[in-house]
Write a protein that holds these residues in place. Structure first.
Motif, PDB file in Angstrom:
ATOM      1  N   TYR A   1       1.718  -7.770   8.217  1.00 64.28           N
ATOM      2  CA  TYR A   1       0.789  -7.320   7.803  1.00 64.28           C
ATOM      3  C   TYR A   1       1.051  -5.291   8.451  1.00 64.28           C
ATOM      4  N   PHE A   2       1.245  -4.762   7.496  1.00 67.03           N
ATOM      5  CA  PHE A   2       1.015  -3.462   7.772  1.00 67.03           C
ATOM      6  C   PHE A   2      -0.438  -2.562   7.426  1.00 67.03           C
ATOM      7  N   CYS A   3      -0.641  -1.408   8.104  1.00 65.79           N
ATOM      8  CA  CYS A   3      -1.565  -0.843   7.265  1.00 65.79           C
ATOM      9  C   CYS A   3      -1.177   0.817   6.989  1.00 65.79           C
ATOM     10  N   ALA A   4      -1.149   1.626   6.260  1.00 67.46           N
ATOM     11  CA  ALA A   4      -0.698   2.551   5.523  1.00 67.46           C
ATOM     12  C   ALA A   4      -1.454   3.848   5.473  1.00 67.46           C
ATOM     13  N   ALA A   5      -1.553   5.046   4.702  1.00 62.87           N
ATOM     14  CA  ALA A   5      -2.056   5.942   4.475  1.00 62.87           C
ATOM     15  C   ALA A   5      -2.158   6.900   3.340  1.00 62.87           C
ATOM     16  N   ARG A   6      -2.227   7.556   3.206  1.00 63.51           N
ATOM     17  CA  ARG A   6      -1.627   8.620   1.988  1.00 63.51           C
ATOM     18  C   ARG A   6      -2.763   9.571   1.696  1.00 63.51           C
ATOM     19  N   SER A   7      -2.844  10.494   1.808  1.00 62.50           N
ATOM     20  CA  SER A   7      -3.512  12.069   1.959  1.00 62.50           C
ATOM     21  C   SER A   7      -4.634  11.842   1.097  1.00 62.50           C
ATOM     22  N   VAL A   8      -3.881  11.601  -0.268  1.00 59.81           N
ATOM     23  CA  VAL A   8      -4.907  12.084  -1.866  1.00 59.81           C
ATOM     24  C   VAL A   8      -4.883  10.802  -2.463  1.00 59.81           C
ATOM     25  N   ARG A   9      -5.948  10.349  -2.874  1.00 59.38           N
ATOM     26  CA  ARG A   9      -5.724   8.887  -3.838  1.00 59.38           C
ATOM     27  C   ARG A   9      -5.615   9.218  -5.420  1.00 59.38           C
ATOM     28  N   VAL A  10      -5.154   8.057  -5.592  1.00 65.38           N
ATOM     29  CA  VAL A  10      -3.631   7.363  -6.648  1.00 65.38           C
ATOM     30  C   VAL A  10      -4.910   6.681  -7.209  1.00 65.38           C
ATOM     31  N   PRO A  11      -4.334   7.213  -9.303  1.00 66.33           N
ATOM     32  CA  PRO A  11      -5.174   5.649  -9.740  1.00 66.33           C
ATOM     33  C   PRO A  11      -5.275   4.505  -9.714  1.00 66.33           C
ATOM     34  N   GLY A  12      -6.219   3.997  -9.899  1.00 72.63           N
ATOM     35  CA  GLY A  12      -6.939   2.860  -9.458  1.00 72.63           C
ATOM     36  C   GLY A  12      -5.883   2.017  -8.845  1.00 72.63           C
ATOM     37  N   ARG A  13      -5.407   0.199  -9.286  1.00 75.32           N
ATOM     38  CA  ARG A  13      -5.007  -0.341  -8.859  1.00 75.32           C
ATOM     39  C   ARG A  13      -3.307  -0.624  -8.127  1.00 75.32           C
ATOM     40  N   SER A  14      -3.340   1.634  -8.813  1.00 72.74           N
ATOM     41  CA  SER A  14      -1.825   1.885  -8.529  1.00 72.74           C
ATOM     42  C   SER A  14      -2.225   1.854  -7.038  1.00 72.74           C
ATOM     43  N   CYS A  15      -2.750   2.049  -6.404  1.00 79.56           N
ATOM     44  CA  CYS A  15      -3.137   2.115  -5.051  1.00 79.56           C
ATOM     45  C   CYS A  15      -2.002   0.577  -4.160  1.00 79.56           C
ATOM     46  N   LEU A  16      -2.224  -0.158  -4.483  1.00 81.73           N
ATOM     47  CA  LEU A  16      -1.316  -1.440  -4.016  1.00 81.73           C
ATOM     48  C   LEU A  16       0.179  -1.466  -4.446  1.00 81.73           C
ATOM     49  N   ASN A  17       0.817  -0.420  -4.840  1.00 80.86           N
ATOM     50  CA  ASN A  17       2.356  -0.049  -4.768  1.00 80.86           C
ATOM     51  C   ASN A  17       2.714   0.506  -3.078  1.00 80.86           C
ATOM     52  N   SER A  18       3.425   0.461  -2.578  1.00 79.24           N
ATOM     53  CA  SER A  18       4.310   0.738  -1.578  1.00 79.24           C
ATOM     54  C   SER A  18       4.396   2.360  -2.018  1.00 79.24           C
ATOM     55  N   VAL A  19       4.855   3.130  -3.489  1.00 78.94           N
ATOM     56  CA  VAL A  19       5.762   3.907  -3.303  1.00 78.94           C
ATOM     57  C   VAL A  19       4.269   5.330  -2.798  1.00 78.94           C
ATOM     58  N   PHE A  20       3.587   4.716  -2.694  1.00 74.22           N
ATOM     59  CA  PHE A  20       2.419   5.898  -2.415  1.00 74.22           C
ATOM     60  C   PHE A  20       2.485   6.567  -1.421  1.00 74.22           C
ATOM     61  N   TYR A  21       3.310   5.738  -0.642  1.00 74.20           N
ATOM     62  CA  TYR A  21       2.223   5.868   0.962  1.00 74.20           C
ATOM     63  C   TYR A  21       3.394   7.448   1.766  1.00 74.20           C
ATOM     64  N   ASP A  22       2.658   7.569   2.401  1.00 65.86           N
ATOM     65  CA  ASP A  22       3.089   8.516   3.698  1.00 65.86           C
ATOM     66  C   ASP A  22       3.635   8.087   4.825  1.00 65.86           C
ATOM     67  N   TYR A  23       2.413   7.107   5.506  1.00 60.79           N
ATOM     68  CA  TYR A  23       2.409   6.658   6.781  1.00 60.79           C
ATOM     69  C   TYR A  23       2.089   5.453   6.796  1.00 60.79           C
TER      70      TYR A  23
ATOM     71  N   PHE B   1      -9.701  -2.098  -3.720  1.00 62.31           N
ATOM     72  CA  PHE B   1      -9.206  -3.095  -4.681  1.00 62.31           C
ATOM     73  C   PHE B   1      -8.268  -4.314  -3.647  1.00 62.31           C
ATOM     74  N   TYR B   2      -8.064  -5.160  -4.487  1.00 63.04           N
ATOM     75  CA  TYR B   2      -6.883  -6.293  -3.981  1.00 63.04           C
ATOM     76  C   TYR B   2      -6.628  -6.975  -4.606  1.00 63.04           C
ATOM     77  N   THR B   3      -5.263  -7.655  -4.020  1.00 57.50           N
ATOM     78  CA  THR B   3      -3.975  -8.632  -4.286  1.00 57.50           C
ATOM     79  C   THR B   3      -4.873  -9.475  -4.934  1.00 57.50           C
ATOM     80  N   ASP B   4      -4.598  -9.833  -6.740  1.00 62.70           N
ATOM     81  CA  ASP B   4      -5.326 -11.437  -7.041  1.00 62.70           C
ATOM     82  C   ASP B   4      -5.579 -12.412  -5.813  1.00 62.70           C
ATOM     83  N   SER B   5      -4.170 -13.016  -5.344  1.00 58.72           N
ATOM     84  CA  SER B   5      -4.450 -14.427  -4.497  1.00 58.72           C
ATOM     85  C   SER B   5      -5.181 -13.815  -2.783  1.00 58.72           C
ATOM     86  N   VAL B   6      -5.835 -12.803  -2.914  1.00 56.86           N
ATOM     87  CA  VAL B   6      -6.481 -12.437  -1.185  1.00 56.86           C
ATOM     88  C   VAL B   6      -8.268 -12.291  -1.985  1.00 56.86           C
TER      89      VAL B   6
END
Length: 127
Positions: free
Chosen positions: A94-116, A59-64
């Motif tokens: 620019y930051f990279c981030a990771a999470r052990s378990v996926r989240v649904p769809g485009r919600s993965c663009l939300n920074s609140v879900f990331y642990d690392y 998933f990509y944000t619209d601007s990119v």
């Protein structure tokens, strides 16, 4: 999990850069989520791209969309963000981030879900 982002720099409008995010420590499994975020001066952190290997979707944000491409080299435990046709408004840390378990769809663009999080790399687009 440790994340190390690199590859930022100064580039002219219309140019290209490739960012790298090396992961180390505990391995991220098949359902792991990897994302790129950016934060421009005075603005909130914005999700740029995110994907999980298990979902097979990115998933990509619209601007990119159409200009940036995310890829992954599992053998090197590295994720890349290829940025083409760069614009001054792409200037940000620019930051990279990771999470052990996926989240649904485009919600993965939300920074609140990331642990690392990686430490960030500066991208400046200017003539």
């Amino acid at each position: 999990v440790q994340l190390q982002a690199s590859g930022g720099g100064l580039v002219q409008p219309g140019g290209s850069l490739r960012l790298s995010c090396a992961t180390s420590g505990s391995s991220l499994g098949y359902s792991s989520l990897i994302a790129w975020f950016r934060q421009a001066r005075g603005k909130e952190r914005e999700g740029v791209s995110c994907f999980t290997r298990s979902a097979g979707s990115t998933f990509y944000t619209d601007s990119v969309r159409g200009r940036f491409t995310t890829s992954r080299d599992n053998a090197k435990n590295t994720v890349y963000l290829q940025m083409n046709s760069l614009k001054p408004e792409d200037t940000a840390v620019y930051f990279c981030a990771a999470r052990s378990v996926r989240v649904p769809g485009r919600s993965c663009l939300n920074s609140v879900f990331y642990d690392y999080w990686g430490q960030g790399t500066q991208v400046t687009v200017s003539s």
